[in-house]
Design a protein around this motif. Structure first.
Motif, mmCIF file in Angstrom:
data_model
loop_
_atom_site.group_PDB
_atom_site.id
_atom_site.type_symbol
_atom_site.label_atom_id
_atom_site.label_comp_id
_atom_site.label_asym_id
_atom_site.label_seq_id
_atom_site.Cartn_x
_atom_site.Cartn_y
_atom_site.Cartn_z
ATOM 1 N N MET A 68 0.942 -1.284 -0.002
ATOM 2 C CA MET A 68 0.030 0.028 -0.001
ATOM 3 C C MET A 68 0.936 1.331 -0.020
ATOM 4 O O MET A 68 1.751 1.313 0.559
ATOM 5 C CB MET A 68 -0.910 0.037 1.290
ATOM 6 C CG MET A 68 -1.905 1.408 1.441
ATOM 7 S SD MET A 68 -3.007 0.921 2.537
ATOM 8 C CE MET A 68 -4.238 2.230 2.130
ATOM 9 N N SER A 69 0.343 2.221 -0.977
ATOM 10 C CA SER A 69 1.223 3.570 -0.842
ATOM 11 C C SER A 69 0.175 4.503 -0.843
ATOM 12 O O SER A 69 -1.032 4.279 -1.408
ATOM 13 C CB SER A 69 2.054 3.666 -1.994
ATOM 14 O OG SER A 69 1.443 3.745 -3.262
ATOM 15 N N MET A 70 0.300 5.510 -0.004
ATOM 16 C CA MET A 70 -0.714 6.768 -0.176
ATOM 17 C C MET A 70 0.108 8.359 -0.260
ATOM 18 O O MET A 70 1.198 8.343 0.109
ATOM 19 C CB MET A 70 -1.093 6.548 1.305
ATOM 20 C CG MET A 70 -2.350 7.552 1.527
ATOM 21 S SD MET A 70 -3.269 7.520 3.083
ATOM 22 C CE MET A 70 -4.084 5.856 3.076
ATOM 23 N N LYS A 71 -0.681 8.924 -0.823
ATOM 24 C CA LYS A 71 -0.596 10.319 -1.123
ATOM 25 C C LYS A 71 -1.322 11.196 -0.226
ATOM 26 O O LYS A 71 -2.597 11.147 -0.513
ATOM 27 C CB LYS A 71 -0.546 10.730 -2.646
ATOM 28 C CG LYS A 71 -0.140 12.291 -3.011
ATOM 29 C CD LYS A 71 -0.263 12.336 -4.199
ATOM 30 C CE LYS A 71 0.180 14.045 -4.583
ATOM 31 N NZ LYS A 71 -0.058 14.385 -5.908
ATOM 32 N N ILE A 72 -0.711 11.918 0.549
ATOM 33 C CA ILE A 72 -1.781 12.762 1.427
ATOM 34 C C ILE A 72 -1.461 14.352 1.260
ATOM 35 O O ILE A 72 -0.187 14.662 1.216
ATOM 36 C CB ILE A 72 -1.295 12.581 2.759
ATOM 37 C CG1 ILE A 72 -1.615 10.982 3.496
ATOM 38 C CG2 ILE A 72 -2.511 13.353 3.603
ATOM 39 C CD1 ILE A 72 -1.200 10.807 4.415
#
Length: 134
Positions: A68-72
């Motif tokens: 999982m990778s996330m851009k906030i």
């Protein structure tokens, strides 16, 4: 002669035993598994995100979150924005029955900053098996 008969019976018995389960498959399809972010906050200098995974299918069981990778994107009080991109330090255990959901908290590690609003975009890869029960 007895050995041949027993061997043939054993082979015949193997053909009669049905396959109980199919192998697990990998996917990143958001039509199967969806993430909804509920909260973003700082905890002792670590950036944390709380959200819920939803299994949208009634015939599949999610068995594992592989990646999982996330851009906030943070919007500050003065209107400027800042983006953070990262992966959780530890992936959560993820078993979601067909049509179910699971809430979890992800720790993205050290981060320094303040914000007024946030939005998230994420990509993830998971494993599932066919069948509503597991």
């Amino acid at each position: 002669m007895k050995k041949w008969i027993l061997t043939l019976l054993a082979i015949f018995a193997l053909f009669l035993i049905p396959a109980v389960a199919d192998g697990a498959e990998r996917s990143s399809d958001t039509m199967i598994l969806d993430w909804s972010t509920d909260k973003v906050w700082m905890d002792h200098g670590n950036l944390c995100v709380r959200g819920t995974f939803y299994n949208k299918r009634s015939d599949l069981t999610i068995t594992k979150l592989n990646d999982m990778s996330m851009k906030i994107t943070f919007t500050k009080a003065d209107g400027s924005s800042e983006a953070f991109m990262g992966k959780p330090q530890k992936l959560p255990m993820l078993k979601i029955l067909a049509g179910g959901s699971k809430t979890g908290t992800l720790n993205f590690g050290p981060y320094q900053g303040t914000w007024a609003r946030w939005s998230t975009e994420q990509e993830y890869d998971f494993t599932y098996i066919n069948g509503a029960r597991w």
